[in-house]
Write a protein that holds these residues in place. Sequence first.
Motif, PDB file in Angstrom:
ATOM      1  N   SER A 163       0.813  -1.216   0.000  1.00 30.95           N
ATOM      2  CA  SER A 163       0.000   0.000   0.000  1.00 30.95           C
ATOM      3  C   SER A 163       0.844   1.262   0.000  1.00 30.95           C
ATOM      4  CB  SER A 163      -0.942   0.003   1.207  1.00 30.95           C
ATOM      5  OG  SER A 163      -0.200  -0.028   2.420  1.00 30.95           O
TER       6      SER A 163
ATOM      7  N   LEU B 181      -5.362  -0.509  -4.870  1.00 32.19           N
ATOM      8  CA  LEU B 181      -5.559  -1.958  -4.756  1.00 32.19           C
ATOM      9  C   LEU B 181      -5.790  -2.599  -6.121  1.00 32.19           C
ATOM     10  CD1 LEU B 181      -5.920  -4.437  -2.914  1.00 32.19           C
ATOM     11  CD2 LEU B 181      -8.340  -3.814  -2.702  1.00 32.19           C
TER      12      LEU B 181
ATOM     13  N   PRO C  33      -8.642  -8.003  -6.817  1.00 34.74           N
ATOM     14  CA  PRO C  33      -8.603  -7.321  -5.521  1.00 34.74           C
ATOM     15  C   PRO C  33      -9.703  -7.836  -4.600  1.00 34.74           C
ATOM     16  CG  PRO C  33      -9.699  -5.942  -7.143  1.00 34.74           C
ATOM     17  CD  PRO C  33      -9.234  -7.167  -7.875  1.00 34.74           C
TER      18      PRO C  33
ATOM     19  N   ARG D  33     -11.875  -6.538  -1.226  1.00 32.21           N
ATOM     20  CA  ARG D  33     -12.203  -5.446  -0.306  1.00 32.21           C
ATOM     21  C   ARG D  33     -13.156  -5.962   0.773  1.00 32.21           C
ATOM     22  NH1 ARG D  33     -11.535  -2.950  -5.294  1.00 32.21           N
ATOM     23  NH2 ARG D  33     -10.199  -1.073  -5.223  1.00 32.21           N
ATOM     24  N   GLU D  34     -13.084  -5.356   1.943  1.00 33.41           N
ATOM     25  CA  GLU D  34     -13.941  -5.747   3.068  1.00 33.41           C
ATOM     26  C   GLU D  34     -13.822  -7.242   3.353  1.00 33.41           C
ATOM     27  OE1 GLU D  34     -17.906  -4.337   2.367  1.00 33.41           O
ATOM     28  OE2 GLU D  34     -17.269  -2.250   2.164  1.00 33.41           O
ATOM     29  N   SER D  35     -12.595  -7.711   3.398  1.00 30.77           N
ATOM     30  CA  SER D  35     -12.339  -9.114   3.712  1.00 30.77           C
ATOM     31  C   SER D  35     -12.968  -9.478   5.056  1.00 30.77           C
ATOM     32  CB  SER D  35     -10.834  -9.354   3.780  1.00 30.77           C
ATOM     33  OG  SER D  35     -10.537 -10.567   4.439  1.00 30.77           O
TER      34      SER D  35
ATOM     35  N   GLU E 190      -8.177  -5.209   2.974  1.00 27.80           N
ATOM     36  CA  GLU E 190      -7.818  -5.134   1.561  1.00 27.80           C
ATOM     37  C   GLU E 190      -6.692  -6.122   1.243  1.00 27.80           C
ATOM     38  OE1 GLU E 190      -7.003  -1.018   0.631  1.00 27.80           O
ATOM     39  OE2 GLU E 190      -9.108  -0.684   0.151  1.00 27.80           O
ATOM     40  N   ARG E 191      -6.877  -6.885   0.154  1.00 26.44           N
ATOM     41  CA  ARG E 191      -5.937  -7.929  -0.227  1.00 26.44           C
ATOM     42  C   ARG E 191      -5.939  -8.099  -1.742  1.00 26.44           C
ATOM     43  NH1 ARG E 191      -6.370 -12.467   3.938  1.00 26.44           N
ATOM     44  NH2 ARG E 191      -6.868 -11.407   5.884  1.00 26.44           N
TER      45      ARG E 191
END
Length: 259
Positions: free
Chosen positions: A115, A121, A177, A179-181, A187-188
Amino acid sequence: MTEVWAEKRVVIAPDPGTLAESVASRFLTRVRKRVANGRQAHISLTGGSMGGAVLAAAARHPRVHEIDWSLVHFWWSDERFVPRGHADRNDVLARGALLNHIDIPAENIHSAAGSDDGVDLDTAAEQYARELAAFGTPDHPWPTFVVCFLGVGPDAHIASLFPDRPEIQIVDRSVVPVRESPKPPPERVTMTRPVINSSLRVWMVLAGEDKAAALGLALAGASYLSVPAGGAKGRRRTVFFVDRAAAAKVPPELIDQEY
């Protein structure tokens, strides 16, 4: 291309420590055989406690320095989108456990952007996909992994492919990507199922009672949409390496005493 996968098997060790040592020894044997005749070996790593334990056991193994690591390329099935060097990153775990202790060219270690690299992302995912494509095969725009290591969460997630999420359904991209894992950090970036399932061998390593239910569902043929671990399949071998605690619900006929 016809898709043919190996039957899933389970190999049981008595405890997490023995499990890590056993998998590490098998890993080094496999890599050594692969590079013996000058062939490259692409390996996909994972994070988590057992992922780190296997790599640390490999670093301690007496045969670790007998391998020509210049022929080995390391990747990660997923990465947390946090600053480089952050303790949450899977590549930081792997470097400390193994990669800093072997003679491997820096360019053979393929890490996703952090990041703090000046990209967002989506761009981080696109960049990793392009890097994979640079080592693609005639069949697909990514390398074929000799071994793809995966951890399995108590919810049966693999990489950053979580149950009942859209990422598990994506088949037209190699990296996406997240989001909201459901599991922090939120974020991953993650490889998709087609990349994982093109691997020659998928080795899932898991330990502990809290993994028993996920393992049971994965072996029972549950839908990969709700049980992502059930959809991970190697083209030659699909093996769950587990300790006794995680194996509580494994049918005896699936236990492989020979492998």
